[in-house]
Scaffold this active site. Structure first.
Site, PDB file in Angstrom:
ATOM      1  N   LYS A 112       0.863  -1.193   0.000  1.00 53.94           N
ATOM      2  CA  LYS A 112       0.000   0.000   0.000  1.00 53.94           C
ATOM      3  C   LYS A 112       0.885   1.222   0.000  1.00 53.94           C
ATOM      4  O   LYS A 112       2.014   1.189   0.512  1.00 53.94           O
ATOM      5  CB  LYS A 112      -0.859   0.027   1.263  1.00 53.94           C
ATOM      6  CG  LYS A 112      -2.076   0.897   1.138  1.00 53.94           C
ATOM      7  CD  LYS A 112      -3.197   0.135   0.453  1.00 53.94           C
ATOM      8  CE  LYS A 112      -4.487   0.885   0.392  1.00 53.94           C
ATOM      9  NZ  LYS A 112      -5.595  -0.022   0.038  1.00 53.94           N
TER      10      LYS A 112
HETATM   11  N1  GLU Z   1      -7.368   0.127  -3.137  1.00 57.07           N
HETATM   12  C1  GLU Z   1      -8.136  -1.044  -3.412  1.00 57.07           C
HETATM   13  C2  GLU Z   1      -8.185  -1.942  -2.194  1.00 57.07           C
HETATM   14  O1  GLU Z   1      -7.985  -1.496  -1.082  1.00 57.07           O
HETATM   15  C3  GLU Z   1      -7.689  -1.749  -4.679  1.00 57.07           C
HETATM   16  C4  GLU Z   1      -6.285  -2.242  -4.672  1.00 57.07           C
HETATM   17  C5  GLU Z   1      -5.820  -2.807  -6.012  1.00 57.07           C
HETATM   18  O2  GLU Z   1      -6.616  -2.918  -6.913  1.00 57.07           O
HETATM   19  O3  GLU Z   1      -4.639  -3.131  -6.100  1.00 57.07           O
HETATM   20  O4  GLU Z   1      -8.493  -3.092  -2.283  1.00 57.07           O
END
Ligand code: GLU
Length: 423
Positions: A112
């Site tokens: 993240k």
């Molecule tokens: N931000 C989204 C999540 O928390 C998508 C992450 C992604 O597609 O890599 O799942």
């Protein structure tokens, strides 16, 4: 084992994540080595991002990228632009991505990123320079086989397009698979925008069927009206459910006859992105959580359902569209009340699942129809729900702990098979 004695505070998302991790680890008898490896992120990068602002001054923003675990494949996870971004939050969100990818069975680890900024206060040019400079600083972290960002709170297709472009320039060739959630014309996937909300809808249907409740006429409230909340609300309504309330930063909007979600989306899109002034009875975000509805979908942000309000929740089913909307201390209260909770790492995994499909299509150079994306994503969500439900029956635990059990066991097994300890 050390995890059995650990205590964790309420509102720190990393501690909240660790409480559930500890409980699941104890139930499956995870060995201490695996426990120690999985509790810490593999990599945490902090950068200072200088940006020339429109007025000529230089402002320095703090940016993060955390790779929690990359055992199942390259790390995957969004990038968040918000003033609340901090290392502990990004660490928790990265770990949730590890468990999320494992629970739906896609070949990714968890990561993240985030930049501490208020995107609404930045011009388009400032946002572009910030995003490009962040990408420059993360060029050794990102990569289609290493770490693949995506949108999260405060970011969307435009930021992903800048990341794709900047990264491609730096490596010297077009590299669409380095990031997902791109605009369609730039290698995005059909169905990606709706994917998280669609997964929330599919999980809601699966959970309602376990509870023996028909979606037709069943009431719900949705907290948050961004991408996840608004699309979840729309799709739940299309299933015959009555959406009694929605909300955003400007507060909650209630209508006993049901909100017209399509009209609310149109209103938001023509009103600077907010529901301010939308015609419905005004309630607070807190009141929304406590409404007498069958289904509650928290799709805003972390720490909304706490030890203080969990007892007042009347919903029979909570489906977590957001990451970390329920603090660990509230779990016990909800369990005692018999509320079924489809946890974040399962309920909102539709987004990363279609991100995976986008990455696959980019690498194939061949694009799927929307129908194929939906069909495959729905299948992934339904299969994951059934696996988690079966684990919850087997171990006599909540769906949340069951989801952690399924994913921790998988990540730990791969850790062992790859023999990564001590390297
Ligand atoms: N931000 C989204 C999540 O928390 C998508 C992450 C992604 O597609 O890599 O799942």
């Amino acid at each position: 084992m050390s995890q059995q004695t650990a205590t964790h505070s309420n509102d720190n998302p990393f501690e909240s994540m660790m409480s559930r991790f500890d409980e699941a680890a104890r139930i499956i008898g995870l060995d201490e080595g695996s426990y120690n490896v999985l509790k810490s992120p593999q990599k945490a990068v902090i950068v200072s991002i200088p940006v020339t602002m429109d007025n000529g001054t230089v402002q320095v923003f703090e940016g993060f990228r955390v790779v929690h675990n990359a055992n199942l494949g390259p790390s995957k996870g969004g990038i968040r632009y918000s003033m609340d971004v901090n290392l502990d939050e990004v660490k928790a969100l990265a770990a949730w991505m590890t468990w999320k990818c494992a629970v739906v069975g896609i070949p990714y680890g968890g990561g993240k990123g985030g930049i501490k900024c208020d995107p609404r206060k930045l011009s388009k040019g400032e946002l572009e320079r910030l995003t490009r400079a962040y990408t420059d600083l993360m060029v050794d972290v990102f990569g289609p086989d290493k770490d693949i960002p995506a949108p999260d709170m405060g970011t969307g297709q435009q930021e992903m397009a800048w990341i794709m472009d900047e990264y491609s320039k730096l490596v010297g060739y077009s590299s669409p698979a380095v990031v997902t959630g791109k605009p369609l014309v730039l290698g995005g996937s059909l169905g990606r925008v709706e994917a998280t909300g669609r997964g929330v809808m599919v999980s809601t249907r699966s959970a309602l069927s376990k509870l023996g409740i028909s979606p037709i006429g069943c009431t719900c409230a949705v907290q948050g009206f961004g991408n996840v909340g608004s699309i979840s609300a729309k799709l739940l309504q299309m299933q015959g459910m009555k959406v009694l309330a929605i909300s955003d930063v400007t507060g909650g909007y209630y209508d006993a006859n049901g909100i017209d979600v399509e009209a609310a989306i149109k209103y938001r899109d023509q009103n600077n992105g907010t529901l301010e002034g939308f015609k419905a009875q005004k309630i607070t975000n807190e009141e929304l959580l406590e409404l007498d509805v069958t289904v509650l979908v928290p799709a805003a942000m972390e720490n909304q359902i706490t030890a203080d309000n969990a007892d007042k929740i009347k919903a029979k089913l909570i489906v977590e569209g957001a990451n970390g909307p329920t603090v660990a201390a509230a779990d016990t209260i909800l369990n005692k009340k018999g509320v079924m909770v489809v946890p974040d790492i399962l309920a909102n995994a539709g987004g990363v699942t279609v991100s995976y499909f986008e990455w696959v299509q980019n690498r194939l150079g061949y694009f799927w129809t929307e129908e194929r994306v939906y069909r495959r994503a729905d299948r992934v969500m339904k299969t994951a729900f059934e696996a988690v439900y079966a684990a919850s029956q087997k171990y006599n635990v909540s769906l949340r702990i069951a989801a952690y059990i399924v994913s921790i066991a998988k990540v730990a097994e791969v850790e062992k098979l790859r023999g990564k300890f001590g390297l």
